[in-house]
Design an enzyme around this catalytic site. Structure first.
Site, mmCIF file in Angstrom:
data_model
loop_
_atom_site.group_PDB
_atom_site.id
_atom_site.type_symbol
_atom_site.label_atom_id
_atom_site.label_comp_id
_atom_site.label_asym_id
_atom_site.label_seq_id
_atom_site.Cartn_x
_atom_site.Cartn_y
_atom_site.Cartn_z
ATOM 1 N N SER A 56 0.899 -1.212 0.023
ATOM 2 C CA SER A 56 0.063 0.006 -0.036
ATOM 3 C C SER A 56 0.777 1.381 0.133
ATOM 4 C CB SER A 56 -0.940 -0.020 1.388
ATOM 5 O OG SER A 56 -1.792 -1.079 1.206
ATOM 6 N N GLY A 57 0.238 2.448 -0.013
ATOM 7 C CA GLY A 57 1.065 3.756 -0.062
ATOM 8 C C GLY A 57 1.109 4.227 -1.330
ATOM 9 N N LYS A 106 3.822 -6.017 -10.343
ATOM 10 C CA LYS A 106 4.858 -5.197 -10.433
ATOM 11 C C LYS A 106 6.394 -5.761 -10.180
ATOM 12 C CE LYS A 106 3.719 -1.718 -7.630
ATOM 13 N NZ LYS A 106 2.451 -2.700 -7.292
ATOM 14 N N HIS A 220 8.827 3.414 -4.114
ATOM 15 C CA HIS A 220 8.655 2.957 -2.624
ATOM 16 C C HIS A 220 9.605 3.551 -1.588
ATOM 17 C CE1 HIS A 220 7.450 -0.935 -4.669
ATOM 18 N NE2 HIS A 220 6.574 -0.640 -3.707
ATOM 19 N N ASP A 392 -1.411 35.808 2.055
ATOM 20 C CA ASP A 392 -0.836 34.910 1.145
ATOM 21 C C ASP A 392 0.531 35.069 0.511
ATOM 22 O OD1 ASP A 392 -1.567 36.749 -0.366
ATOM 23 O OD2 ASP A 392 -3.107 35.573 -1.595
ATOM 24 N N GLY A 393 1.206 36.334 1.060
ATOM 25 C CA GLY A 393 2.522 36.496 0.590
ATOM 26 C C GLY A 393 2.716 37.177 -0.710
ATOM 27 N N ASP A 394 1.445 37.396 -1.488
ATOM 28 C CA ASP A 394 1.821 37.839 -2.720
ATOM 29 C C ASP A 394 1.768 39.404 -3.171
ATOM 30 O OD1 ASP A 394 -0.736 38.449 -2.389
ATOM 31 O OD2 ASP A 394 -1.528 37.667 -4.218
ATOM 32 N N ASP A 547 -0.324 45.969 8.691
ATOM 33 C CA ASP A 547 -1.027 45.451 7.191
ATOM 34 C C ASP A 547 -0.250 45.926 6.126
ATOM 35 O OD1 ASP A 547 -3.362 44.670 6.037
ATOM 36 O OD2 ASP A 547 -3.484 46.732 5.191
#
Length: 568
Positions: A56-57, A106, A220, A392-394, A547
């Site tokens: 799994s994974g 596989k 993996h 959001d840093g823009d 701000d």
């Protein structure tokens, strides 16, 4: 390490239970981690069963491909661990009848051993079973023999082909033959930008520098075949595609399907960039791309990165890819446009901004605009930092784009006060995304309306236009002083400017008062809790940070102050 899991030992079972709970037509074996497609027909009436599985994974693989037209069952081992022989055999006996089963495996030692032994046992018990091994990892072309290569994302395409053949009622030999044809025809290569974390281990499988990547990895969590410096996406995609094309000896004119697969932590926006270049590169090499699938099909837990698969097509394989399936992990029909179509963009340009006769203040207005642009460019890091702490840093990048747009305006845009305001409004509207662009544009358009018809403007004219602009921003966004927005700098500046002029203060000093009021207003936001905008989501956490929008206002007002002071 933070993971949304319970006990790692129960993780796989809980995932399978979720799939059964949320997907009609599926069932789970009581004592084995085997997901099956329900089939009420007697065993002797069932078509050839197609099964796959492994550790799994790799979600949505393999359980996400259980459904009509793909897998009859998926056998899930623990994370990155092959399932047991008994689990595989139980899966075969749960879904297969006398027509037999085909196992898609596989090429890993544990999978080959456990699935292979289960196939032998099923055959001995009256269920003819064939094994199809997928070894599509072309990154190992110079390292191991072809039969020892790993099976990775190309396995999903083999699932689809085999499932379609079984759906059409083909014999076990025919299903296995078509699956082997697909397995031989597909090549895959991947790139990782970072490691993944196995839940039971709790730490990355390897470490990478900030500018390092791994080329040619498996699925993996293991390292690739080469560590190298980060490169632009297009360069990486070209290497992946070119390596596959060389290994599979694909020639111009060959029909192909492309699978762009995310490894678990790669967002769709990045996969789209990869898909764009994979399609373009394949076409540059003369390949005829008939299908392109983009998404997370066979992941490696939370690994950032992707793989690209190319499957050489013929009519049989293409028909199999296009056959219907109810498997929820197969999310696209893969059809693409025959070319990129571009149509003319309707003009949003305001021609009147450049049609007015040149006025006596044109050079002065232009120089002030350029001074503002230069200051905003210089303060980009500060604005970006402030915005990243509360948004959001823009903002820094947005204001820098706006500054570049101002710089790009022709001199005639500044012929009159009104034309300058309109031209800058158009430029900022186009250059600045998010909320800042519309706010600045509406304010400048309102200011232009106040200045219309004036060949030149006096201090009182500019002040009235500025006050009108501030009012329009307040109307559009609903902000007032105290909401922790750009208005906290704009409104004090407008009031201070008007008050100074009405008291007879020298125009330059009056504007200096406005700039000073804006700085004080911006500083005051440090102690405010935001009630509008994205910062409002953070509550008390924004206190202590000014701000960014208000600071930006104070910056460009101060730039104007410095410029007009130097001109007197």
């Amino acid at each position: 390490m933070k993971k949304l899991i319970n006990d790692p030992r129960n993780l796989v079972r809980e995932v399978l239970e979720s799939l059964v709970d949320t997907t009609p037509g599926l069932a789970l074996l009581e004592t084995e981690n085997v997901l099956i497609r329900l089939d009420d027909r007697p065993a002797e009436q069932r078509p050839v069963a197609v099964l796959s599985g492994g550790g799994s994974g790799h979600e949505p693989g393999h359980a996400g491909y259980v459904g009509d037209g793909m897998l009859s069952a998926a056998i899930a081992g623990d994370v990155f661990t092959s399932p047991s022989v008994d689990a595989v055999l139980a899966g075969i006996k749960a879904v297969a009848g006398p027509r037999g089963a085909v196992l898609i495996v596989k090429n890993y030692t544990g999978d080959r051993l456990n699935f292979g032994l289960a196939a032998e046992m099923a055959t001995a018990q009256g269920i003819p079973t064939e094994v199809v091994v997928v070894a599509d990892d072309v990154a190992l072309r110079d390292t191991v023999a072809p039969e020892r290569r790993r099976g990775i994302a190309g396995t999903v395409l083999v699932h689809k082909v085999a499932g379609a053949a079984a759906l059409h009622g083909h014999s076990i030999g025919e299903v296995a033959a078509l699956a082997r044809e697909a397995a031989e025809a597909v090549g895959t290569m991947g790139v990782a930008l970072g490691p993944c974390i196995v839940p039971s281990v709790g730490k990355p499988g390897f470490t990478l520098g900030d500018d390092e990547i791994e080329i040619g990895l498996g699925i993996h969590g293991e390292k690739g075949v080469e560590r190298m410096k980060m490169q632009p996406a297009d360069m990486l995609v070209d290497r992946l595609v070119d390596t596959i094309v060389a290994d599979k000896a694909l020639k111009a004119g060959q029909r192909v399907a492309i699978l762009v697969n995310g490894l678990g932590a790669t967002p769709p926006i990045e996969l789209a960039v990869v898909a764009r270049r994979a399609l373009a590169r394949a076409r540059e090499l003369g390949l005829s791309v008939e299908r392109l699938y983009t998404g997370t099909y066979l992941s490696a837990l939370d690994m950032p990165g992707c793989s690209v698969s190319l499957l050489a097509l013929n009519d049989r394989l293409l028909d199999a890819l296009d056959a219907p399936t109810t498997a929820r992990g197969w999310t696209s029909d893969g059809r693409i446009a025959d070319c990129r179509r571009l149509v003319p963009t309707p003009s949003t340009f305001n021609a009147s901004s450049y049609s007015e006769p040149r006025g006596p203040q044109a050079d002065e207005i232009h120089s002030v605009a350029l001074a503002v642009a230069a200051r905003l460019m210089a303060e980009e890091p500060l604005l970006a930092d402030l915005d990243s702490q509360a948004g959001d840093g823009d903002l820094g990048a947005s204001m820098a784009r706006g500054a570049e747009a101002i710089r790009a305006l022709p001199p005639e845009a500044f012929n009159t006060p009104a034309s300058a305001c309109r031209a800058i409004a158009d430029a900022l509207r186009r250059a600045i995304a998010g909320s800042s662009g519309p706010f600045y544009a509406v304010g400048l358009f309102r200011a232009a309306a106040e200045l219309e018809g004036r060949n030149a403007a006096c201090a009182e004219d500019w002040c009235r236009a500025f006050s009108a602009a501030v009012a329009s921003v307040e109307e559009l966004g609903g902000a007032r002083v105290g909401n922790r927005t750009m208005v906290d700098a704009l409104r004090p500046a407008a009031e201070a400017w008007a008050k100074a002029l009405s008291s007879g203060t020298d125009p330059v000093e009056a504007f200096a008062a406005a700039a000073s009021a804006a700085q004080a207003g911006a500083a005051a936001t440090e102690d405010m809790i935001a009630t509008l905008g994205r910062a409002s989501y953070l509550g008390e956490r924004v206190k202590g940070v000014q701000d960014g929008g208000a600071v930006a206002v104070s910056i460009w007002l101060d730039a104007i102050r410095q410029r007009i002071s130097s001109q007197t």
